[in-house]
Design a protein around this motif. Structure first.
Motif, PDB file in Angstrom:
ATOM      1  N   VAL A 263       0.820  -1.225   0.000  1.00 35.25           N
ATOM      2  CA  VAL A 263       0.000   0.000   0.000  1.00 35.25           C
ATOM      3  C   VAL A 263       0.854   1.276   0.000  1.00 35.25           C
ATOM      4  O   VAL A 263       0.313   2.372  -0.186  1.00 35.25           O
ATOM      5  N   GLY A 264       2.147   1.136   0.194  1.00 37.46           N
ATOM      6  CA  GLY A 264       3.012   2.325   0.297  1.00 37.46           C
ATOM      7  C   GLY A 264       3.190   2.709   1.761  1.00 37.46           C
ATOM      8  O   GLY A 264       2.244   2.616   2.545  1.00 37.46           O
ATOM      9  N   ASP A 265       4.395   3.147   2.124  1.00 37.26           N
ATOM     10  CA  ASP A 265       4.704   3.491   3.521  1.00 37.26           C
ATOM     11  C   ASP A 265       3.688   4.466   4.105  1.00 37.26           C
ATOM     12  O   ASP A 265       3.261   4.333   5.251  1.00 37.26           O
ATOM     13  N   LYS A 266       3.341   5.447   3.296  1.00 41.04           N
ATOM     14  CA  LYS A 266       2.441   6.510   3.758  1.00 41.04           C
ATOM     15  C   LYS A 266       1.071   5.974   4.160  1.00 41.04           C
ATOM     16  O   LYS A 266       0.357   6.587   4.937  1.00 41.04           O
ATOM     17  N   HIS A 267       0.725   4.844   3.573  1.00 36.10           N
ATOM     18  CA  HIS A 267      -0.637   4.349   3.758  1.00 36.10           C
ATOM     19  C   HIS A 267      -0.716   3.135   4.677  1.00 36.10           C
ATOM     20  O   HIS A 267      -1.706   2.412   4.671  1.00 36.10           O
ATOM     21  N   LEU A 268       0.367   2.926   5.418  1.00 35.18           N
ATOM     22  CA  LEU A 268       0.322   1.903   6.463  1.00 35.18           C
ATOM     23  C   LEU A 268       0.582   2.601   7.794  1.00 35.18           C
ATOM     24  O   LEU A 268       1.644   3.183   8.006  1.00 35.18           O
ATOM     25  N   ILE A 269      -0.418   2.572   8.666  1.00 32.72           N
ATOM     26  CA  ILE A 269      -0.319   3.263   9.952  1.00 32.72           C
ATOM     27  C   ILE A 269      -0.063   2.230  11.038  1.00 32.72           C
ATOM     28  O   ILE A 269      -0.843   1.300  11.210  1.00 32.72           O
ATOM     29  N   THR A 270       1.054   2.416  11.746  1.00 32.66           N
ATOM     30  CA  THR A 270       1.368   1.446  12.799  1.00 32.66           C
ATOM     31  C   THR A 270       1.430   2.086  14.177  1.00 32.66           C
ATOM     32  O   THR A 270       1.625   1.409  15.174  1.00 32.66           O
ATOM     33  N   GLY A 271       1.256   3.399  14.238  1.00 35.37           N
ATOM     34  CA  GLY A 271       1.264   4.069  15.539  1.00 35.37           C
ATOM     35  C   GLY A 271       1.011   5.548  15.361  1.00 35.37           C
ATOM     36  O   GLY A 271       0.762   6.023  14.246  1.00 35.37           O
TER      37      GLY A 271
END
Lengths: 491, 491
Positions: B25-33
């Motif tokens: 999904v792209g770094d920007k679109h993966l929320i981990t915190g």
């Protein structure tokens, strides 16, 4: 000797099973031979040879369940049958199978006009369901050619369409709940009569349209509507299917969406009815390339101002369409007898085709907006394949279900023409598919359209069907070989 | 040490999985915190603590499929999430799970006014769907409180109800096709836009209302209707719910079934709005035990005769009901601003309840014909359990969905009152069940109503649900623990 012995064993199995089934439904209600068997083995279009071990006529859902359990224990599969009016062979059985016919389960259990619902057993004749609703001042809108003999359970099993789909939807849209016997012989009671009930997976819609392959529907709760008291019936002449489509949208607006019928008819079809059917005249002064039959229903009763609104709305809508060049001419029925005569034109077109020799029929649909393009493409392709063939496009434009029937070239041998059924079907189905359409709009799959299922359905979709079938009927006991083109899972 | 080591392993798994998901999904679109995580973990009623490994925001169905495949390979289960406005905890996740949020998939793919359809991605905000339809002169009728932030995919997943069900049905009735990602990461393309298509099992309705447990809906084809151009809004005073029910049937007839709203309101609720909300007056001259808010919609535009028909029909229907003693008094809005004011009364009732202290809420339905009996029985049972409690029955009488809310006794401690939520729920749900009603009319099951599922659903029905779940999601990867009260199959 070997085969005789096997045959004797099979006979014994049949005899044992018949005994057990007769104990459940009563001797009188188990048919194993003779003239009473025949109507259960006849098939509408004479395409299939049907047979069976026995026809069981249970009296209630408990007996259906017991029959299913007994057959399941014997490893014998079951074909559920209603009025046996289906056109796709869905109720055809093989010699080793048992037919369960719901005809004795024909009680209207309740009509509740305040709740706008009725509860019926699956074996009720559709016309009787309609009549029971009408007696309570309500409408059950499902209406189709076989309504005098088809059963409501069969209508549900096949998600039957009919002539009121534009306004009221298919059978699926008219059902709130069902009761069904499952493959393991248990009864699922899903006789919901709620308009809003958001609890769990939609089992009801899974059973509707599954043609007896996931369960045997034994009863249903149906939706009712206010009974129409006034109707406005018109025939319009238009230059093209595109103009008809424009007119359809305008009249949905003009009538506050109270159109129940919008039928498109090619001039060749109208003139054929005028030529062959006694008393049929062209309702308009001059010939038009295309005709639309339009019916709007209102529930407002009374004379004078009350009840006149719908007619005023329709007159205004047609007048604006005439002013804007969308239609060429139109007539509105001035009386109920004139209304009936206009509606008869559409029915006479079907009848008149019989006078034109052999006819290859289709039950296809496309998105409503694609109807004109569909007609253009099919017409060209058919003339390409058989230059003297005559195309009779007509049908339910309001829901995209055009019966694009093809009459034989004059003078051609009928059998030779009808031998072209499959290639002609292929032409029509391919074009429908390209336009996002369906190869079976309202008749279902049965045995007849298994090839199309394999051809047009994606592998993912067929997998999902099979997963569901295996989950609910792991031993393939319910109407095996229908609906799913699954060679590997046949019994 | 053991637990530290396990925790370290879990961290590594999470890091690996996050890497793989970020590549999709792209770094920007993966929320981990961080703060961007918070809105995805908030839960409407503050009942549950939500957590997750990561929130993935895919751009299209292909990315959703890749995310599902990746999670499946890692044995990690997935919670699909739309606007996160659900009231039943259906989008709540656990720390080991991945949330897939559809917010980026927010394109209206097509509006086809001629076909009366539109195609949308699942992440479209409902209000934007409505607006796109309106821009094309069409109506998408689904309308509910959260429409400014809920997503259409969530509406489908929960089969949302809302205020137009009487005329247009639930979400289920407004959908022609869906596209979904399955538990094995395959995409099922069921974007049907046909009104009649009788081919195979009804997968669409199986996915609708399954709350993300059978598949993740990624797009849908929606039904459109002619846009209303005129509305007639009235408030009537009646003596009883029975009289209101009589009035409902009469006005369905009188309006040619063009009622979109029929809301019942107890006098206590109306007077509470008058007392607490600035500018709210009683629309009728004297107080009545019960009030009905009635809206009828027409699509006929124009002045003078055209467009006046619906108002004349409604006036005639109300006048006859007055003559026959069915209603005591009524007012019809003379202008659109007066119409808005009448409609506001119903909304102000909801608002006014906040001034009355704690409120225990219900989302129940009964058959429309049973609404009066339901109100009588619940009222008596509540007073029996808590004599000073104040019952505020109001809601969608037209579809049987009465929000029977209970306000705390004056002076009682709010927390002490709210502690009675479960026993009060039980009283209301039991009576609804006895009358053939539902414990969840429009909000679904999620986590909140699992106990009711176990209590009120038959063993056969729960078995069927589980069979279907196992068939389509054998490893229990899609929103496990929701909808089905299956302790044995939890992950």
């Amino acid at each position: 000797v070997q085969s005789n012995s096997t045959s004797a064993t099979a006979d014994t199995v049949t005899a044992d099973l018949s005994d057990r089934l007769a104990r459940i439904v009563g001797d009188k209600h188990l048919i194993t031979g003779g003239v009473r068997l025949r109507p259960h083995l006849e098939e509408l279009r004479g395409r299939y040879t049907s047979a069976c071990r026995a026809v069981a006529l249970p009296a209630d859902a408990g007996e259906v369940a017991a029959v299913v359990q007994t057959c399941a224990a014997a490893g014998v599969s079951i074909v559920a049958q209603g009025g046996n009016t289906g056109a796709m062979g869905g109720a055809v059985a093989r010699a080793e199978q048992v037919i369960v016919n719901l005809a004795r389960m024909n009680r209207v259990l309740e009509v509740d006009p305040v709740n706008y619902t009725m509860r019926v057993e699956a074996g009720c004749i559709l016309a009787n369901v309609q009549a029971a609703a009408a007696d309570a001042g309500r409408l059950f809108p499902l209406s189709l050619g076989a309504q005098g003999s088809c059963q409501i359970g069969g209508n549900l099993a096949t998600n039957a369409g009919g002539i009121n789909v534009l306004r009221y939807g298919n059978t699926r849209d008219l059902v709130l709940g069902v009761q069904a016997v499952l493959a393991d012989g248990r009864i699922w009671d899903g006789m919901n009569s709620l308009r809003k009930n958001n609890t769990g997976y939609d089992l009801k819609n899974l059973l509707i349209g599954s043609e007896g392959t996931l369960g045997i529907i034994t009863a249903a709760t149906l939706k009712l509507f206010p009974a129409p008291k006034r109707r406005v019936v018109a025939v319009a002449g238009v230059a093209s299917p595109d103009a008809a489509l424009d007119l359809l949208g305008r009249l949905r607006d003009a009538s506050s969406d109270r159109l129940s019928t919008f039928e498109l008819m090619a001039n060749i079809a109208v003139q054929s009815a005028v030529r062959h059917i006694a008393g049929q005249t062209d309702p308009l002064a001059g010939e038009h390339d295309w005709y639309a039959l339009i019916v709007a229903d209102g529930t407002v009763d009374g004379d004078g101002d009350a009840g006149a609104g719908l007619r005023r709305d329709m007159e205004a809508g047609l007048a604006r369409a005439l002013d804007d060049g969308v239609l060429r001419d139109a007539v509105i029925a001035e009386s109920e007898s004139q209304a009936r005569k206009l509606i008869l034109l559409r029915e006479n077109i079907v009848e008149a085709q019989n006078f034109e020799g052999g006819s290859i029929k289709h039950d296809v649909s496309v998105p409503v907006a694609q109807v004109p393009e569909f007609i253009r493409r099919v017409h060209a392709a058919i003339l390409d394949a058989m230059p003297a063939a005559r195309a009779y496009p007509y049908g339910h434009m309001g829901d995209g279900n055009i019966h694009f029937n093809i009459s034989q070239p004059p003078g051609m041998d009928k059998e030779k023409f009808l031998a072209q059924w499959r290639p002609m079907n292929r032409i029509v189905h391919e074009i429908a598919h390209q336009l996002g359409g369906s190869f079976s709009a309202e008749h279902g799959i049965g045995l007849t359209k298994l090839e199309e299922m394999a051809r047009y359905k994606s592998a993912v979709e067929l997998d999902l069907y099979r997963q569901i079938k295996r989950a609910l009927d792991p031993h393939n006991l319910l109407n095996p070989g229908k609906v799913l083109p699954a060679a590997s899972a046949s019994r």
